[in-house]
Design a protein around this motif. Structure first.
Motif, mmCIF file in Angstrom:
data_model
loop_
_atom_site.group_PDB
_atom_site.id
_atom_site.type_symbol
_atom_site.label_atom_id
_atom_site.label_comp_id
_atom_site.label_asym_id
_atom_site.label_seq_id
_atom_site.Cartn_x
_atom_site.Cartn_y
_atom_site.Cartn_z
ATOM 1 N N THR A 170 -10.160 8.332 -5.093
ATOM 2 C CA THR A 170 -9.955 8.077 -6.588
ATOM 3 C C THR A 170 -9.709 9.526 -7.045
ATOM 4 O O THR A 170 -10.373 10.612 -6.901
ATOM 5 N N LEU A 171 -8.460 9.215 -8.021
ATOM 6 C CA LEU A 171 -8.056 10.649 -8.403
ATOM 7 C C LEU A 171 -7.897 10.401 -9.991
ATOM 8 O O LEU A 171 -7.646 9.450 -10.598
ATOM 9 N N GLY A 172 -8.814 11.398 -10.677
ATOM 10 C CA GLY A 172 -8.814 11.337 -12.175
ATOM 11 C C GLY A 172 -7.958 12.381 -12.746
ATOM 12 O O GLY A 172 -8.019 13.725 -12.402
ATOM 13 N N ILE A 173 -6.890 11.910 -13.750
ATOM 14 C CA ILE A 173 -6.108 13.059 -14.306
ATOM 15 C C ILE A 173 -6.438 13.041 -15.657
ATOM 16 O O ILE A 173 -6.525 11.942 -16.259
ATOM 17 N N ILE A 174 -6.728 14.103 -15.885
ATOM 18 C CA ILE A 174 -6.877 14.517 -17.460
ATOM 19 C C ILE A 174 -5.554 15.205 -18.151
ATOM 20 O O ILE A 174 -5.197 16.119 -17.864
ATOM 21 N N GLY A 175 -5.213 14.173 -18.970
ATOM 22 C CA GLY A 175 -3.843 14.599 -19.514
ATOM 23 C C GLY A 175 -2.604 13.897 -18.905
ATOM 24 O O GLY A 175 -2.161 14.388 -17.903
ATOM 25 N N MET A 176 -2.461 12.616 -19.446
ATOM 26 C CA MET A 176 -1.406 11.860 -18.867
ATOM 27 C C MET A 176 0.010 11.784 -19.650
ATOM 28 O O MET A 176 0.449 10.807 -20.204
ATOM 29 N N GLY A 177 0.418 13.103 -19.703
ATOM 30 C CA GLY A 177 1.629 13.280 -20.137
ATOM 31 C C GLY A 177 2.923 12.939 -19.333
ATOM 32 O O GLY A 177 2.804 12.471 -18.105
ATOM 33 N N ARG A 178 4.019 13.796 -19.489
ATOM 34 C CA ARG A 178 4.962 13.539 -18.627
ATOM 35 C C ARG A 178 4.784 13.956 -17.035
ATOM 36 O O ARG A 178 5.010 13.169 -16.016
ATOM 37 N N GLY A 180 1.525 14.667 -15.876
ATOM 38 C CA GLY A 180 0.455 13.646 -15.434
ATOM 39 C C GLY A 180 0.899 12.424 -14.763
ATOM 40 O O GLY A 180 0.346 11.699 -13.698
ATOM 41 N N TYR A 181 1.765 11.587 -15.488
ATOM 42 C CA TYR A 181 2.469 10.320 -15.111
ATOM 43 C C TYR A 181 3.217 10.555 -13.698
ATOM 44 O O TYR A 181 3.068 9.701 -12.847
ATOM 45 N N LYS A 182 3.934 11.571 -13.409
ATOM 46 C CA LYS A 182 4.480 11.768 -12.186
ATOM 47 C C LYS A 182 3.766 12.117 -11.185
ATOM 48 O O LYS A 182 4.077 11.525 -10.098
ATOM 49 N N ILE A 183 2.462 12.687 -11.302
ATOM 50 C CA ILE A 183 1.416 12.922 -10.323
ATOM 51 C C ILE A 183 0.723 11.664 -10.230
ATOM 52 O O ILE A 183 0.536 11.156 -8.739
ATOM 53 N N ALA A 184 0.688 10.648 -10.999
ATOM 54 C CA ALA A 184 0.177 9.089 -10.682
ATOM 55 C C ALA A 184 1.320 8.398 -9.865
ATOM 56 O O ALA A 184 0.797 7.833 -8.950
ATOM 57 N N LYS A 185 2.254 8.746 -9.990
ATOM 58 C CA LYS A 185 3.451 8.141 -9.305
ATOM 59 C C LYS A 185 3.361 8.405 -7.871
ATOM 60 O O LYS A 185 3.636 7.678 -6.788
ATOM 61 N N MET A 192 -4.127 5.963 -3.707
ATOM 62 C CA MET A 192 -5.140 6.304 -4.341
ATOM 63 C C MET A 192 -5.564 5.352 -5.543
ATOM 64 O O MET A 192 -4.646 4.830 -6.176
ATOM 65 N N LYS A 193 -6.986 5.284 -6.036
ATOM 66 C CA LYS A 193 -7.211 4.801 -7.116
ATOM 67 C C LYS A 193 -7.135 5.997 -8.341
ATOM 68 O O LYS A 193 -7.524 6.856 -8.266
ATOM 69 N N GLY A 211 -0.534 1.834 -11.294
ATOM 70 C CA GLY A 211 -2.078 1.400 -10.899
ATOM 71 C C GLY A 211 -2.858 2.200 -11.640
ATOM 72 O O GLY A 211 -3.996 2.580 -10.869
ATOM 73 N N ALA A 212 -2.717 2.736 -12.766
ATOM 74 C CA ALA A 212 -3.648 3.626 -13.502
ATOM 75 C C ALA A 212 -4.747 2.940 -14.550
ATOM 76 O O ALA A 212 -4.221 1.862 -15.076
#
Length: 344
Positions: A170-178, A180-185, A192-193, A211-212
Motif C-alpha cells: 500500500t502506497l500513501g501519497i501525500i499531495g496528489m498534484g501533477r 503525485g498523480y504520475k507516481i500513482a500511475k 500497489m494499493k 485505482g486511487a
C-alpha cells in the motif's frame, strides 16, 4: 555620386544588421561553474541572449546593470536580494529553473515591478521517477546489495539483507498534484494499493484511472500505508507538515519517502522515529540544508537513503528546463507576459 550613395547604403545596412543581431542581456552565474547551469546548455541560451556572468557583473556593475533584463536562477545560485534588484533598473523577470521557488523572495521581487517564473510540467516525469526509484531502492535494499558485492567478507547473505515487496503493498501519497498523480500511475504497474491525501479530492474518473482511494484525513493514510511518499509544495501550511505526531501514526514496518522539500519534514523528529524504530526506513531526495553535513545523524543510518536533490537531474529534463526558461524570458521581453508566472 553613385559611389557615395552605395557607401551610404552599405553603412545603413551595417547599422541595421547590428541592431537586428543585438540580443537582450540576461544575468546568470558563469555556465559550468559549481551550482550553475551546465556548460552543455549554453547554445540554447546563447542563441537568444547575451549571457552576462554574475562574476563579471559584480566586478563591473556600471558596464552591465542597465543592459540586464532578466536573471536566470538555477536554484539558489544567485541571491536575488534588495541590493541586486536596486542595481538592475531595467530588470523585467527572474526566470527560475525548476518548480520550487522557496529560495526567492517573490513579494520583494514583485515590489520592484519584476515578475518571477518557474518551469512546471517539464519536471513531472523525472520527479515521479525518482520517487519510484527511492521506494524500490529502499524496499529491495539496492544500495546494501551494491555494498555487499564490493566489500563482502563472506559469500553468505545475512538476514539483514532481506528487503520487502513493493508489488501488492500500500502506497500513501501525500499531495496528489501533477507529480503525485504520475507516481500513482507508475505504482499501478506494481499492483500497489494506492491511497492519497490532498487539499482537494480528484474527480472519481481520475481516481478510477489509477485505482486511487481518497483519504480525507492524513491520519488514515499514515496508519494504512506501507510506503508514505510526500509530494507537496513548500508553503507556510506545509512547513514541517510531517513531524513527531505523524511519524507516531505510521506503521513500524513502513517506509517514509520525501521528494518535495526538506522543510516539509521535521528532520529531528525523523531521526527520533528511526532511532526508536517507529518506522522501518526512510528515503529522501530533499533535506535541509542541501547537501547535509557529513556528520548529520541521518547519514549514519543503514536504513536511510539520502540523495542530494537530484529529482530532475537528467540530461533530457535539464534540457527541457533550460528551454522553458528561454521561452519564459523571450515571452516577457517580447510580449510582456510570463507563461509560467509564479505569484506571491
Amino acid at each position: 555620386m553613385t559611389v557615395i550613395r552605395f557607401q551610404g547604403i552599405h553603412r545603413l545596412r551595417s547599422t541595421v544588421t547590428r541592431v537586428v543581431m543585438e540580443k537582450p542581456c540576461i544575468l546568470t552565474k558563469t555556465l559550468g561553474a559549481p551550482g550553475s547551469i551546465y556548460k552543455c546548455f549554453e547554445p540554447c541560451i546563447d542563441k537568444h541572449f547575451t549571457i552576462i556572468p554574475y562574476e563579471r557583473f559584480v566586478q563591473r556593475k556600471e558596464d552591465f546593470a542597465a543592459k540586464i533584463q532578466a536573471v536566470f536562477s538555477w536554484g539558489p545560485n544567485i541571491n536575488v536580494d534588495r541590493d541586486l534588484l536596486q542595481s538592475l533598473p531595467n530588470l523585467k523577470a527572474v526566470i527560475n529553473g525548476g518548480v520550487g521557488v522557496d529560495h526567492l523572495d517573490i513579494p520583494l521581487i514583485n515590489s520592484f515591478g519584476v515578475k518571477v517564473s518557474n518551469t512546471p510540467h517539464v519536471v513531472d516525469n523525472a520527479t515521479a521517477d525518482i520517487g519510484m526509484s527511492l521506494m524500490l531502492a529502499s524496499a529491495r535494499k539496492i544500495i546494501e546489495g551494491q555494498h555487499f558485492s564490493k566489500f563482502r567478507e563472506s559469500d553468505d547473505f545475512p538476514e539483514s539483507t532481506m528487503g520487502t515487496d513493493v508489488s501488492g503493498a500500500t502506497l500513501g501519497i501525500i499531495g496528489m498534484g501533477r507529480i503525485g498523480y504520475k507516481i500513482a500511475k507508475r505504482a499501478q504497474g506494481f499492483d500497489m494499493k494506492i491511497l492519497y491525501h490532498n487539499r482537494n479530492r480528484r474527480p472519481e474518473n481520475e481516481e478510477r484511472a489509477v485505482g486511487a482511494t481518497y483519504c480525507a484525513s492524513m491520519t488514515e493514510l499514515l496508519q494504512r500505508s506501507d510506503f508514505v511518499m510526500v509530494v507537496v509544495n513548500l508553503s507556510p501550511q506545509t512547513h514541517k507538515l510531517i513531524s513527531a505526531k505523524e511519524f507516531a501514526m505510521m506503521r513500524p514496518n513502513s517506509t517514509f519517502i520525501n521528494i518535495s522539500r526538506g522543510l516539509v519534514v521535521d528532520q529531528d523528529a525523523l531521526v527520533d522515529a528511526l532511532l526508536k524504530k517507529m518506522i522501518r526506513a526512510a528515503a529522501l531526495d530533499v533535506t535541509y540544508p542541501e547537501p547535509l553535513p557529513r556528520d548529520h545523524p541521518l547519514l549514519s543510518f543503514p536504513n536511510v537513503i539520502v540523495m542530494p536533490h537530484i529529482g530532475t537531474h537528467t540530461l533530457e529534463t535539464s534540457q527541457l528546463m533550460v528551454e522553458r526558461m528561454v521561452t519564459n524570458a523571450l515571452a516577457i521581453l517580447n510580449e510582456g507576459q510570463l507563461p509560467d508566472e509564479v505569484k506571491a
